[in-house]
Design a protein around this motif. Structure first.
Motif, PDB file in Angstrom:
ATOM      1  N   ILE A 146      33.259  -1.798  97.947  1.00 57.56           N
ATOM      2  CA  ILE A 146      32.018  -1.558  98.677  1.00 57.56           C
ATOM      3  C   ILE A 146      32.033  -2.315 100.002  1.00 57.56           C
ATOM      4  O   ILE A 146      31.681  -1.772 101.043  1.00 57.56           O
ATOM      5  CB  ILE A 146      30.793  -1.943  97.823  1.00 57.56           C
ATOM      6  N   LEU A 177      31.848  -0.540 103.615  1.00 60.94           N
ATOM      7  CA  LEU A 177      30.748  -0.865 104.515  1.00 60.94           C
ATOM      8  C   LEU A 177      31.244  -1.646 105.723  1.00 60.94           C
ATOM      9  O   LEU A 177      30.662  -1.556 106.800  1.00 60.94           O
ATOM     10  CB  LEU A 177      29.652  -1.622 103.770  1.00 60.94           C
ATOM     11  N   TRP A 237      23.264  -4.057 108.780  1.00 57.67           N
ATOM     12  CA  TRP A 237      22.558  -2.891 108.260  1.00 57.67           C
ATOM     13  C   TRP A 237      21.066  -3.141 108.158  1.00 57.67           C
ATOM     14  O   TRP A 237      20.282  -2.211 108.147  1.00 57.67           O
ATOM     15  CB  TRP A 237      23.108  -2.506 106.893  1.00 57.67           C
ATOM     16  N   ASN A 241      17.480  -4.932 106.384  1.00 56.38           N
ATOM     17  CA  ASN A 241      16.874  -4.893 105.062  1.00 56.38           C
ATOM     18  C   ASN A 241      16.042  -3.649 104.835  1.00 56.38           C
ATOM     19  O   ASN A 241      15.657  -3.363 103.729  1.00 56.38           O
ATOM     20  CB  ASN A 241      16.001  -6.132 104.859  1.00 56.38           C
ATOM     21  N   ALA A 263      18.823   0.896 108.524  1.00 57.82           N
ATOM     22  CA  ALA A 263      20.142   1.390 108.128  1.00 57.82           C
ATOM     23  C   ALA A 263      20.383   2.779 108.727  1.00 57.82           C
ATOM     24  O   ALA A 263      21.475   3.069 109.210  1.00 57.82           O
ATOM     25  CB  ALA A 263      20.263   1.436 106.607  1.00 57.82           C
ATOM     26  N   ALA A 308      27.720   6.056 101.733  1.00 59.09           N
ATOM     27  CA  ALA A 308      27.490   4.607 101.777  1.00 59.09           C
ATOM     28  C   ALA A 308      25.996   4.295 101.804  1.00 59.09           C
ATOM     29  O   ALA A 308      25.535   3.383 101.113  1.00 59.09           O
ATOM     30  CB  ALA A 308      28.185   3.996 102.994  1.00 59.09           C
ATOM     31  N   LEU A 309      25.233   5.046 102.580  1.00 56.69           N
ATOM     32  CA  LEU A 309      23.778   4.823 102.642  1.00 56.69           C
ATOM     33  C   LEU A 309      23.106   5.125 101.303  1.00 56.69           C
ATOM     34  O   LEU A 309      22.188   4.419 100.890  1.00 56.69           O
ATOM     35  CB  LEU A 309      23.145   5.661 103.754  1.00 56.69           C
ATOM     36  N   ARG A 355      23.879   2.291  98.952  1.00 59.39           N
ATOM     37  CA  ARG A 355      23.080   1.135  99.368  1.00 59.39           C
ATOM     38  C   ARG A 355      21.629   1.286  98.911  1.00 59.39           C
ATOM     39  O   ARG A 355      21.031   0.364  98.372  1.00 59.39           O
ATOM     40  CB  ARG A 355      23.146   0.988 100.890  1.00 59.39           C
ATOM     41  N   LYS A 379      19.669  -1.078  96.217  1.00 58.59           N
ATOM     42  CA  LYS A 379      18.455  -1.808  96.574  1.00 58.59           C
ATOM     43  C   LYS A 379      17.308  -1.457  95.630  1.00 58.59           C
ATOM     44  O   LYS A 379      16.563  -2.335  95.215  1.00 58.59           O
ATOM     45  CB  LYS A 379      18.055  -1.521  98.016  1.00 58.59           C
TER      46      LYS A 379
END
Length: 162
Positions: free
Chosen positions: A13, A17, A32, A34, A39, A71-72, A75, A79
């Motif tokens: 990862i 990233l 990126w 928070n 992002a 990737a987004l 992520r 989160k």
């Protein structure tokens, strides 16, 4: 899960990233962020910067967009799961007896969810990188090395702070 497996997943990862982040940074030290909108803004900036700096073809741009989206999404999933897991752990901490198995199950579920996404992330990274010319790959690798050496200098050269 064994510590080695966690390190490998985390490294994959981080590398992915790192590639995406290096392209996005374009010499700046933005991260990126928070917030999801940050992002997305960085992702848009990355596409524009990478397209210009690497002179990406339309196919390469599509491959980079697919990598960026993957990737987004990973992520965002991480989160969301982090927030829920933290809330549940806090609830467990307020109980008279800590349910260790329940907490381990929560953590394992997060690890399993990330593990399931890793093949998709690696595949998207491979498709993008395989579509690049040797010169484009060299530009990216040089940028990654510069960022890593800058990070080491900034953090006193400690190997764990790459």
């Amino acid at each position: 899960m064994k510590k080695t497996k966690k390190i490998v997943i985390g490294s994959l990862i981080a590398i992915t990233l790192g590639v995406v982040g290096t392209l996005a940074a374009g010499g700046f030290e933005h991260r990126w962020g928070n917030k999801g909108h940050m992002a997305e803004m960085m992702a848009e900036r990355m596409m524009k910067h990478a397209t210009e700096e690497l002179d990406l073809t339309e196919v390469q741009q599509a491959n980079l967009k697919a990598l960026q989206d993957t990737a987004l999404a990973l992520r965002a999933d991480a989160k969301m799961g982090k927030r829920e897991t933290r809330k549940e752990i806090m609830s467990q901490l307020s109980q008279p007896t800590l349910d260790q198995e329940h907490i381990l199950g929560l953590v394992q579920a997060r690890i399993d969810a990330a593990e399931q996404k890793i093949p998709e992330l690696v595949a998207a990274l491979a498709v993008f990188f395989d579509s690049l010319t040797a010169e484009q790959k060299s530009i990216i690798m040089d940028k990654i090395e510069k960022r890593q050496s800058h990070g080491n200098a900034h953090h006193g050269g400690h190997p764990g702070h790459n």
